[in-house]
Enzyme design. Structure first.
Site, PDB file in Angstrom:
ATOM      1  N   GLY A  45     -41.002 -10.889 -76.632  1.00 34.66           N
ATOM      2  CA  GLY A  45     -42.395 -11.156 -77.436  1.00 34.66           C
ATOM      3  C   GLY A  45     -42.685  -9.824 -77.404  1.00 34.66           C
ATOM      4  N   GLY A  96     -47.042  -5.281 -72.973  1.00 38.26           N
ATOM      5  CA  GLY A  96     -46.061  -5.939 -73.033  1.00 38.26           C
ATOM      6  C   GLY A  96     -44.791  -5.914 -73.848  1.00 38.26           C
ATOM      7  CB  ALA A  97     -42.049  -2.763 -74.310  1.00 41.51           C
ATOM      8  N   GLY A  98     -41.612  -6.506 -73.822  1.00 39.31           N
ATOM      9  CA  GLY A  98     -39.994  -7.378 -73.478  1.00 39.31           C
ATOM     10  C   GLY A  98     -39.884  -8.242 -74.683  1.00 39.31           C
ATOM     11  CB  ALA A 120     -44.814  -2.241 -65.844  1.00 41.90           C
ATOM     12  CB  CYS A 164     -37.238 -20.248 -66.444  1.00 43.03           C
ATOM     13  SG  CYS A 164     -36.375 -18.883 -67.474  1.00 43.03           S
ATOM     14  N   GLY A 200     -36.627 -18.233 -76.191  1.00 44.22           N
ATOM     15  CA  GLY A 200     -36.834 -17.075 -77.200  1.00 44.22           C
ATOM     16  C   GLY A 200     -37.614 -17.619 -78.709  1.00 44.22           C
ATOM     17  CB  CYS A 245     -32.058 -22.589 -75.248  1.00 45.57           C
ATOM     18  SG  CYS A 245     -32.446 -22.039 -74.117  1.00 45.57           S
TER      19      CYS A 245
HETATM   20  C1  LIG Z   1     -33.065 -14.481 -66.351  1.00 43.10           C
HETATM   21  C2  LIG Z   1     -33.990 -15.105 -67.333  1.00 43.10           C
HETATM   22  C3  LIG Z   1     -32.970 -14.840 -68.903  1.00 43.10           C
HETATM   23  C4  LIG Z   1     -33.069 -15.709 -70.010  1.00 43.10           C
HETATM   24  N1  LIG Z   1     -32.406 -16.523 -70.650  1.00 43.10           N
HETATM   25  C5  LIG Z   1     -33.077 -17.572 -71.540  1.00 43.10           C
HETATM   26  C6  LIG Z   1     -32.223 -17.181 -73.663  1.00 43.10           C
HETATM   27  O1  LIG Z   1     -31.185 -17.460 -72.941  1.00 43.10           O
HETATM   28  N2  LIG Z   1     -32.873 -18.174 -73.574  1.00 43.10           N
HETATM   29  C7  LIG Z   1     -34.328 -18.319 -74.017  1.00 43.10           C
HETATM   30  O2  LIG Z   1     -34.544 -18.380 -75.081  1.00 43.10           O
HETATM   31  N3  LIG Z   1     -35.237 -17.459 -73.264  1.00 43.10           N
HETATM   32  C8  LIG Z   1     -34.247 -17.243 -72.510  1.00 43.10           C
HETATM   33  N4  LIG Z   1     -34.606 -17.159 -70.737  1.00 43.10           N
HETATM   34  C9  LIG Z   1     -36.742 -17.147 -71.039  1.00 43.10           C
HETATM   35  C10 LIG Z   1     -37.520 -16.172 -71.773  1.00 43.10           C
HETATM   36  O3  LIG Z   1     -36.748 -15.982 -73.397  1.00 43.10           O
HETATM   37  C11 LIG Z   1     -36.812 -14.317 -71.183  1.00 43.10           C
HETATM   38  O4  LIG Z   1     -38.551 -14.959 -69.826  1.00 43.10           O
HETATM   39  C12 LIG Z   1     -37.954 -13.283 -72.620  1.00 43.10           C
HETATM   40  O5  LIG Z   1     -37.937 -12.232 -71.975  1.00 43.10           O
HETATM   41  C13 LIG Z   1     -39.998 -13.445 -71.884  1.00 43.10           C
HETATM   42  O6  LIG Z   1     -40.608 -12.847 -73.129  1.00 43.10           O
HETATM   43  P1  LIG Z   1     -41.174 -12.190 -73.036  1.00 43.10           P
HETATM   44  O7  LIG Z   1     -41.958 -10.955 -73.429  1.00 43.10           O
HETATM   45  O8  LIG Z   1     -42.513 -13.285 -72.671  1.00 43.10           O
HETATM   46  O9  LIG Z   1     -41.535 -11.210 -71.449  1.00 43.10           O
HETATM   47  P2  LIG Z   1     -41.179 -10.189 -70.535  1.00 43.10           P
HETATM   48  O10 LIG Z   1     -39.533 -10.494 -71.944  1.00 43.10           O
HETATM   49  O11 LIG Z   1     -41.111 -10.415 -69.558  1.00 43.10           O
HETATM   50  O12 LIG Z   1     -41.966  -8.703 -71.125  1.00 43.10           O
HETATM   51  C14 LIG Z   1     -42.934  -8.931 -70.554  1.00 43.10           C
HETATM   52  C15 LIG Z   1     -43.281  -7.275 -70.498  1.00 43.10           C
HETATM   53  O13 LIG Z   1     -44.462  -7.623 -70.269  1.00 43.10           O
HETATM   54  C16 LIG Z   1     -44.251  -5.794 -69.000  1.00 43.10           C
HETATM   55  N5  LIG Z   1     -45.438  -5.734 -68.303  1.00 43.10           N
HETATM   56  C17 LIG Z   1     -46.159  -6.903 -67.079  1.00 43.10           C
HETATM   57  N6  LIG Z   1     -47.264  -6.577 -66.732  1.00 43.10           N
HETATM   58  C18 LIG Z   1     -47.367  -5.458 -67.188  1.00 43.10           C
HETATM   59  C19 LIG Z   1     -48.650  -4.231 -67.580  1.00 43.10           C
HETATM   60  N7  LIG Z   1     -49.879  -4.450 -66.482  1.00 43.10           N
HETATM   61  N8  LIG Z   1     -48.670  -3.467 -67.688  1.00 43.10           N
HETATM   62  C20 LIG Z   1     -47.624  -2.814 -68.548  1.00 43.10           C
HETATM   63  N9  LIG Z   1     -47.132  -3.701 -68.641  1.00 43.10           N
HETATM   64  C21 LIG Z   1     -46.180  -4.838 -68.295  1.00 43.10           C
HETATM   65  C22 LIG Z   1     -42.582  -6.026 -68.633  1.00 43.10           C
HETATM   66  O14 LIG Z   1     -42.904  -4.752 -67.542  1.00 43.10           O
HETATM   67  C23 LIG Z   1     -42.053  -6.456 -69.512  1.00 43.10           C
HETATM   68  O15 LIG Z   1     -41.617  -5.332 -70.310  1.00 43.10           O
HETATM   69  C24 LIG Z   1     -34.742 -15.901 -69.704  1.00 43.10           C
HETATM   70  C25 LIG Z   1     -35.664 -15.422 -68.339  1.00 43.10           C
HETATM   71  C26 LIG Z   1     -34.700 -15.280 -67.913  1.00 43.10           C
HETATM   72  C27 LIG Z   1     -35.455 -15.048 -66.312  1.00 43.10           C
END
Ligand SMILES: Cc1cc2nc3c(=O)[nH]c(=O)nc-3n(C[C@H](O)[C@H](O)[C@H](O)COP(=O)(O)OP(=O)(O)OC[C@H]3O[C@@H](n4cnc5c(N)ncnc54)[C@H](O)[C@@H]3O)c2cc1C
Length: 424
Positions: free
Chosen positions: A12, A8-10, A35, A159, A320, A353
Site C-alpha cells: 500500500g 510503511g512502504a509495502g 522499518a 489471510c 491487493g 485475487c
Molecule cells: C504471504 C502472503 C501472500 C499474499 N499474497 C497476496 C496475493 O497474491 N494477492 C493479494 O491481493 N494479496 C495478497 N496478500 C495480502 C496483501 O496484499 C499483502 O499482505 C500486502 O502486502 C499488504 O499490504 P500492506 O501495505 O497493507 O502491508 P505490507 O505490505 O505488509 O507493508 C507494511 C509496511 O509497513 C512497515 N511497518 C510496519 N510497522 C512499522 C513501524 N512501526 N515503523 C515503520 N514501518 C513499519 C513494514 O516494514 C512494511 O514494509 C498476501 C499476504 C501474505 C501475508
C-alpha cells in the site's frame, strides 16, 4: 507547502507515495518512513519458501527509487505516533512532524496467540521474506527426512489465500521431486469450510477447492482451533457448527506452515482512539481516521468487520486490488483537502485475487466483498499461474519506475477480461 508522511512502504505505502507525488506535483513534501530499507513483494513468498524464487528477485532497496521521484525516505521503525502533536517518534530519536499521515503499516503477526506457533516456535511462516527464507531452510532439511506435513491458518486468521497457495505449491514441488508419496499432507484451517477464505466463499470455491484437495491427496480439518504446538505435534480442537467441541486431534508433523492471526502494529495500536481492540485503524468511508482528521489509512492495517460470524473466529482478507483502491481514494481525498474541497472519494472494497497452485491456479472476484454479490466468480486454470508469474514481474517493474497508475486495475482486471470496477 504541506508535508505528507506515508508510514510503511509495502504493497500500500509505495504506490501511495508515487500516487501522491503524481497527484500533488512538486509543491508539497512527501516522506516515506519504513522499518526496513528494502521493499518486499509479499505475494512471492510462497515461492521463496520452496526455493522457486530468491530474495534478489522479490526485494529491492527503497531509497534510490523514491528519491528519483523527489520523495524523501527514512529507514527507521516508528516507535510512537503523537497524533495530537502531528509527529512521529522514530527509533533513532528523530521526531518527524507531518500535516497529513498515511498509515500503511500492514499486519503485526500474532503468533503468540497460539503457544508454540511461529518461526520462534515450531511452525513456519511465509509472511515476510525473512520468514519465507527460514521456511525454505526448514523445507530443505525436511526433504532429507520427509514425513507428515501440516499447512493452514490459525484461529483469527484473515489471510487464507496464501495458506491454500502454499499447500498446493508444496504439493507440486514434492511431486516434482518424486517425494510426495512420503508426505501425508493435512490442511488445518479456522474456516468453517474449505474455500470460505474469510469471504463466505466465492462462487463455487468450496466444491472446487475440496475437489482439488481430493485430487491431490490433501486431507483437511475445518473449524479447527489450534490450541498449541509442540515440537512435531499440533493440538487441534475441531468445533461443530454451534462452536462446540466435535473432536480433538493430535497431529504429528515433520514440517508445518501456518498463517497466523493479524493485529495492528504496536506504534499504531497504542494511539488513543485511533484503533479497534485488535489495533486496526478505525476509518470512515473516505479512509480517514474517525478521530484524527489528518490521518488516513489503507491496507491490512485498517479495521474491516468479518464477513460473517464463524465457530472459530476468522477475519475478512484485505487483498491487493482493494488496497490499491484505498490508496487512490486517500490520494484524491488529501488532494481535495489541500484545495479546501470535500474529501469524498471512496475505495472499492471488492476482493480480486490470483492464487497460485504450483502449476495451475485459481482466480476469484467477489464484488462486493460481503455476499450477496453482483459478481461472484471463481475459475481455475494454468493461465492463472502464468498470470501470477507475469504479475510479479510487472509489479516489481512498476514499483521501481515510480508508476502512479493503478496496477491491479490495469493488469489483473484485464487478465480476467474485466474492464473496470467502481474504483475512484
Ligand atoms: C504471504 C502472503 C501472500 C499474499 N499474497 C497476496 C496475493 O497474491 N494477492 C493479494 O491481493 N494479496 C495478497 N496478500 C495480502 C496483501 O496484499 C499483502 O499482505 C500486502 O502486502 C499488504 O499490504 P500492506 O501495505 O497493507 O502491508 P505490507 O505490505 O505488509 O507493508 C507494511 C509496511 O509497513 C512497515 N511497518 C510496519 N510497522 C512499522 C513501524 N512501526 N515503523 C515503520 N514501518 C513499519 C513494514 O516494514 C512494511 O514494509 C498476501 C499476504 C501474505 C501475508
Amino acid at each position: 507547502m504541506a508535508h505528507i508522511v506515508v508510514l510503511g512502504a509495502g504493497t500500500g505505502g509505495m504506490p501511495a507515495a508515487y500516487e501522491l507525488r503524481a497527484e500533488l506535483g512538486s509543491g508539497h513534501r512527501i516522506t516515506v518512513v519504513n522499518a526496513l530499507d528494502y521493499f518486499q513483494f509479499v505475494p512471492s513468498n510462497p515461492w521463496v519458501a520452496v526455493g522457486w524464487r530468491e530474495r534478489e528477485v522479490t526485494t529491492f532497496p527503497i531509497r534510490p527509487y523514491l528519491e528519483k521521484k523527489g520523495i524523501d525516505f527514512i529507514a527507521q521503525p516508528v516507535l510512537r505516533i503523537d497524533a495530537e502533536g502531528n509527529a512521529l517518534e522514530l527509533a533513532d530519536g528523530q521526531r518527524l512532524g507531518y500535516d497529513y499521515l498515511v498509515i500503511t503499516t500492514g499486519p503485526k503477526l500474532s503468533f503468540d496467540e497460539v503457544p508454540g506457533a511461529g518461526p520462534a516456535g515450531h511452525t513456519q511462516s511465509i509472511c515476510s521474506i525473512d520468514h519465507a527464507e527460514q521456511t525454505w531452510a526448514a523445507y530443505q532439511a525436511f526433504l532429507q527426512d520427509p514425513g507428515p506435513a501440516v499447512v493452514g491458518a490459525m484461529p483469527g486468521a484473515s489471510c487464507f489465500g496464501p495458506a491454500y497457495e502454499f499447500a498446493f505449491i508444496l504439493n507440486t514441488d514434492l511431486r516434482r521431486r518424486k517425494q510426495r508419496n512420503k508426505v501425508p499432507l493435512t490442511f488445518v484451517t479456522s474456516e468453517p469450510y474449505i474455500g470460505h477464505m474469510g469471504l463466505g466463499g466465492v462462487g463455487d470455491s468450496k466444491s472446487m477447492l475440496e475437489s482439488e484437495f481430493r485430487n491431490n491427496d490433501i486431507k483437511w480439518i475445518c473449524n479447527a482451533r489450534v490450541d498449541k504446538v509442540e515440537a512435531g505435534l499440533m493440538f487441534v480442537s475441531e468445533l461443530d457448527e454451534a462452536g462446540q467441541l466435535k473432536k480433538e486431534h493430535q497431529l504429528p508433523f515433520k514440517f508445518s506452515m501456518m498463517l497466523p492471526a493479524f493485529k495492528g502494529v504496536d506504534a499504531v495500536a497504542q494511539v488513543e482512539g485511533l484503533c479497534n481492540p485488535r489495533g486496526f485503524v478505525l476509518i470512515d468511508e473516505y479512509q480517514r481516521s474517525k478521530k484524527y482528521k489528518n490521518i488516513f489509512s489503507a491496507g491490512v492495517c485498517v479495521a474491516i468487520p468479518p464477513v460473517e460470524v464463524t465457530p472459530v473466529p476468522t477475519g475478512a482478507p484485505k487483498t491487493g486490488y482493494m488496497i490499491e483502491t484505498m490508496v487512490s481514494a486517500i490520494v484524491h481525498n488529501i488532494a481535495a483537502d489541500l484545495r479546501g474541497a470535500k474529501a469524498d472519494t471512496k475505495a472499492s472494497w471488492n476482493a480480486i485475487c490470483l492464487a497460485d497452485m504450483g502449476d495451475t491456479g485459481a482466480a476469484f472476484v467477489a464484488l462486493p466483498q460481503i455476499p450477496p454479490r453482483n459478481v461472484n466468480w471463481f475459475k481455475k486454470g494454468k493461465w492463472v499461474h502464468l498470470a501470477k508469474v507475469a504479475f510479479e514481474k510487472y509489479f516489481m517493474y512498476k514499483m521501481k519506475n515510480g508508476t502512479s497508475e493503478p496496477i491491479y486495475e490495469k493488469y489483473v482486471l484485464k487478465s480476467l477480461g474485466i474492464e473496470r470496477l467502481d474504483r475512484p
